[in-house]
Motif scaffolding. Structure first.
Motif, PDB file in Angstrom:
ATOM      1  N   HIS A  21      21.719  -7.122 -14.427  1.00 31.51           N
ATOM      2  CA  HIS A  21      21.618  -7.950 -15.626  1.00 31.51           C
ATOM      3  C   HIS A  21      22.026  -7.189 -16.882  1.00 31.51           C
ATOM      4  O   HIS A  21      21.766  -5.995 -17.016  1.00 31.51           O
ATOM      5  N   GLU A  22      22.627  -7.903 -17.804  1.00 32.13           N
ATOM      6  CA  GLU A  22      23.063  -7.311 -19.062  1.00 32.13           C
ATOM      7  C   GLU A  22      21.884  -6.751 -19.854  1.00 32.13           C
ATOM      8  O   GLU A  22      21.993  -5.709 -20.513  1.00 32.13           O
ATOM      9  N   ARG A  23      20.734  -7.442 -19.785  1.00 32.10           N
ATOM     10  CA  ARG A  23      19.562  -6.961 -20.513  1.00 32.10           C
ATOM     11  C   ARG A  23      19.127  -5.584 -19.992  1.00 32.10           C
ATOM     12  O   ARG A  23      18.673  -4.742 -20.752  1.00 32.10           O
ATOM     13  N   THR A  24      19.279  -5.366 -18.691  1.00 30.83           N
ATOM     14  CA  THR A  24      18.949  -4.055 -18.114  1.00 30.83           C
ATOM     15  C   THR A  24      19.910  -2.999 -18.624  1.00 30.83           C
ATOM     16  O   THR A  24      19.492  -1.896 -19.012  1.00 30.83           O
ATOM     17  N   ARG A  25      21.188  -3.312 -18.633  1.00 27.85           N
ATOM     18  CA  ARG A  25      22.185  -2.349 -19.107  1.00 27.85           C
ATOM     19  C   ARG A  25      21.952  -1.998 -20.579  1.00 27.85           C
ATOM     20  O   ARG A  25      22.066  -0.842 -20.986  1.00 27.85           O
ATOM     21  N   THR A  26      21.587  -3.017 -21.377  1.00 30.49           N
ATOM     22  CA  THR A  26      21.312  -2.778 -22.793  1.00 30.49           C
ATOM     23  C   THR A  26      20.095  -1.884 -22.962  1.00 30.49           C
ATOM     24  O   THR A  26      20.111  -0.922 -23.752  1.00 30.49           O
ATOM     25  N   ASP A  44       9.320   4.071  -6.130  1.00 32.24           N
ATOM     26  CA  ASP A  44       9.986   3.370  -5.036  1.00 32.24           C
ATOM     27  C   ASP A  44      10.749   2.155  -5.580  1.00 32.24           C
ATOM     28  O   ASP A  44      11.768   1.752  -5.031  1.00 32.24           O
ATOM     29  N   ARG A  45      10.204   1.607  -6.665  1.00 36.39           N
ATOM     30  CA  ARG A  45      10.785   0.401  -7.250  1.00 36.39           C
ATOM     31  C   ARG A  45      10.584   0.453  -8.763  1.00 36.39           C
ATOM     32  O   ARG A  45       9.528   0.866  -9.239  1.00 36.39           O
ATOM     33  N   ILE A  46      11.601   0.051  -9.491  1.00 35.69           N
ATOM     34  CA  ILE A  46      11.509  -0.031 -10.945  1.00 35.69           C
ATOM     35  C   ILE A  46      11.667  -1.487 -11.353  1.00 35.69           C
ATOM     36  O   ILE A  46      12.546  -2.198 -10.853  1.00 35.69           O
ATOM     37  N   ILE A  47      10.778  -1.931 -12.248  1.00 35.88           N
ATOM     38  CA  ILE A  47      10.792  -3.309 -12.734  1.00 35.88           C
ATOM     39  C   ILE A  47      11.085  -3.284 -14.221  1.00 35.88           C
ATOM     40  O   ILE A  47      10.464  -2.523 -14.972  1.00 35.88           O
ATOM     41  N   LEU A  48      12.037  -4.106 -14.649  1.00 31.85           N
ATOM     42  CA  LEU A  48      12.293  -4.284 -16.073  1.00 31.85           C
ATOM     43  C   LEU A  48      11.734  -5.627 -16.506  1.00 31.85           C
ATOM     44  O   LEU A  48      12.032  -6.659 -15.902  1.00 31.85           O
ATOM     45  N   THR A  64       0.831  -1.196   0.000  1.00 30.36           N
ATOM     46  CA  THR A  64       0.000   0.000   0.000  1.00 30.36           C
ATOM     47  C   THR A  64       0.871   1.255   0.000  1.00 30.36           C
ATOM     48  O   THR A  64       1.795   1.381   0.813  1.00 30.36           O
ATOM     49  N   GLY A  65       0.598   2.164  -0.927  1.00 26.14           N
ATOM     50  CA  GLY A  65       1.358   3.400  -1.028  1.00 26.14           C
ATOM     51  C   GLY A  65       2.592   3.314  -1.899  1.00 26.14           C
ATOM     52  O   GLY A  65       3.247   4.324  -2.145  1.00 26.14           O
ATOM     53  N   GLU A  66       2.910   2.122  -2.379  1.00 25.67           N
ATOM     54  CA  GLU A  66       4.120   1.954  -3.183  1.00 25.67           C
ATOM     55  C   GLU A  66       3.895   2.461  -4.606  1.00 25.67           C
ATOM     56  O   GLU A  66       2.819   2.304  -5.171  1.00 25.67           O
ATOM     57  N   ARG A  67       4.937   3.057  -5.179  1.00 26.08           N
ATOM     58  CA  ARG A  67       4.897   3.521  -6.559  1.00 26.08           C
ATOM     59  C   ARG A  67       5.884   2.694  -7.367  1.00 26.08           C
ATOM     60  O   ARG A  67       7.095   2.726  -7.125  1.00 26.08           O
ATOM     61  N   ILE A  68       5.360   1.959  -8.331  1.00 24.39           N
ATOM     62  CA  ILE A  68       6.177   1.055  -9.140  1.00 24.39           C
ATOM     63  C   ILE A  68       6.116   1.485 -10.594  1.00 24.39           C
ATOM     64  O   ILE A  68       5.031   1.700 -11.140  1.00 24.39           O
ATOM     65  N   VAL A  69       7.271   1.614 -11.209  1.00 26.57           N
ATOM     66  CA  VAL A  69       7.359   1.858 -12.645  1.00 26.57           C
ATOM     67  C   VAL A  69       7.794   0.559 -13.315  1.00 26.57           C
ATOM     68  O   VAL A  69       8.752  -0.088 -12.888  1.00 26.57           O
ATOM     69  N   GLU A  87      14.443  -5.927 -10.737  1.00 27.08           N
ATOM     70  CA  GLU A  87      13.674  -4.945  -9.977  1.00 27.08           C
ATOM     71  C   GLU A  87      14.543  -4.402  -8.857  1.00 27.08           C
ATOM     72  O   GLU A  87      15.360  -5.114  -8.279  1.00 27.08           O
ATOM     73  N   GLY A  88      14.359  -3.127  -8.605  1.00 26.84           N
ATOM     74  CA  GLY A  88      15.150  -2.508  -7.554  1.00 26.84           C
ATOM     75  C   GLY A  88      14.786  -1.051  -7.392  1.00 26.84           C
ATOM     76  O   GLY A  88      13.932  -0.520  -8.098  1.00 26.84           O
ATOM     77  N   THR A  89      15.424  -0.401  -6.451  1.00 31.71           N
ATOM     78  CA  THR A  89      15.209   1.024  -6.240  1.00 31.71           C
ATOM     79  C   THR A  89      15.784   1.787  -7.440  1.00 31.71           C
ATOM     80  O   THR A  89      16.635   1.253  -8.171  1.00 31.71           O
ATOM     81  N   PRO A  90      15.339   3.025  -7.648  1.00 32.22           N
ATOM     82  CA  PRO A  90      15.924   3.799  -8.750  1.00 32.22           C
ATOM     83  C   PRO A  90      17.447   3.882  -8.677  1.00 32.22           C
ATOM     84  O   PRO A  90      18.121   3.794  -9.710  1.00 32.22           O
ATOM     85  N   ASP A  91      17.998   4.047  -7.475  1.00 26.42           N
ATOM     86  CA  ASP A  91      19.453   4.151  -7.351  1.00 26.42           C
ATOM     87  C   ASP A  91      20.149   2.915  -7.893  1.00 26.42           C
ATOM     88  O   ASP A  91      21.084   3.009  -8.698  1.00 26.42           O
ATOM     89  N   THR A  92      19.719   1.739  -7.455  1.00 21.10           N
ATOM     90  CA  THR A  92      20.379   0.515  -7.911  1.00 21.10           C
ATOM     91  C   THR A  92      20.053   0.212  -9.368  1.00 21.10           C
ATOM     92  O   THR A  92      20.903  -0.275 -10.114  1.00 21.10           O
ATOM     93  N   PHE A  93      18.829   0.508  -9.787  1.00 22.06           N
ATOM     94  CA  PHE A  93      18.418   0.204 -11.160  1.00 22.06           C
ATOM     95  C   PHE A  93      19.261   0.992 -12.168  1.00 22.06           C
ATOM     96  O   PHE A  93      19.717   0.444 -13.167  1.00 22.06           O
ATOM     97  N   PHE A  94      19.465   2.271 -11.900  1.00 28.36           N
ATOM     98  CA  PHE A  94      20.180   3.110 -12.857  1.00 28.36           C
ATOM     99  C   PHE A  94      21.694   3.055 -12.703  1.00 28.36           C
ATOM    100  O   PHE A  94      22.419   3.190 -13.694  1.00 28.36           O
TER     101      PHE A  94
END
Length: 256
Positions: free
Chosen positions: A243-248, A218-222, A40-45, A231-238
């Motif tokens: 994963h290589e697919r995320t970097r690509t 709060d969390r980004i999912i690829l 509840t209250g979480e914002r997911i992209v 999936e992870g926080t914006p800091d870790t995601f960016f």
């Protein structure tokens, strides 16, 4: 966003749970073993390349798409158990689409009043008061008497957001809400969504707007090929994707 500010709006209770969700379109396996919990209250992209299953995932939450396998629990209601359960879930889940889906023969005000009157049985005066409240909240109270064709794309999308909010939902789903807009109209819609996020609305948003994801999520999912890849926080995601697919994906989208 600091951990402290996150703690202020993300609660302990899980409001959406997807368990081993599988979805096919004929032979195409569009969702593969999706497991996801949203608090509840979480914002997911949710982001990812075209055809990765992003829109299908969020459309399964209110069963605009039917998952053939697995369970989806929304606000302690099993979405697939019965049509009565589905109606209950849809009253609590607002959705904003890529295309605005406004009724062209109704005014902005009438578009916003319709669902509360039909689905919740709200009296006309109450529905109108609610509609005007949310049109003011998305900063277009002066457009109430106009028809959708008289508005810009950004204004129409803000009407669509106001219309969803008129049902007082617990959850808002956004399916690429800015992708049909001209670039100069994107900011006004994103600003509206940022304001919603700051008020603690539970949100799942499919988007390629990485600036929005970085500042609001709060969390980004690829997703890729029907799977949740990362999936992870914006800091870790960016800054430190696993994963290589995320970097690509990030390399491609941030290059534009």
């Amino acid at each position: 966003m600091s951990t402290e500010s996150q703690d202020q709006h993300v609660k302990d209770e899980i409001i959406i749970r997807m368990e081993d969700v599988q979805k096919w379109y004929d032979d195409f396996h569009v969702l593969k073993n999706i497991n996801l919990e949203v608090r509840t209250g979480e914002r997911i992209v949710i982001c990812g390349p075209s055809g990765s299953g992003k829109s299908t995932l969020i459309r399964c939450i209110n069963r605009l798409e039917h998952a053939q396998e697995g369970r989806i629990i929304v606000d302690n209601i099993d979405v697939g158990a019965s049509s009565r359960n589905l109606d209950a879930v849809r009253r609590e889940v607002g959705m904003v689409f890529q295309q605005f889906n406004l009724f062209p023969h109704l005014t902005v005000l009438e578009n916003c009043m319709l669902a509360p009157m039909k689905a919740r049985g709200a009296p006309k005066a109450e529905a109108e008061a609610t509609a005007r409240k949310y049109l003011d909240r998305v900063r277009i109270p002066d457009q109430a008497a106009k028809y959708p064709a008289q508005l810009s794309g950004g204004q129409q999308q803000r009407v669509a957001i106001a219309r969803a909010l008129c049902m007082n939902p617990k959850i808002m789903l956004f399916d690429e809400p800015t992708s049909a807009l001209d670039p100069e109209m994107v900011k006004e819609v994103l600003d509206t969504m940022v304001n919603l996020a700051e008020e603690g609305m539970t949100m799942l948003c499919v988007t390629h707007e990485m600036g929005f994801a970085r500042s609001v999520a709060d969390r980004i999912i690829l997703m890729d090929r029907g799977e949740i890849v990362e999936e992870g926080t914006p800091d870790t995601f960016f800054t430190n994707p696993k994963h290589e697919r995320t970097r690509t994906f990030l390399g491609q989208i941030l290059a534009h």
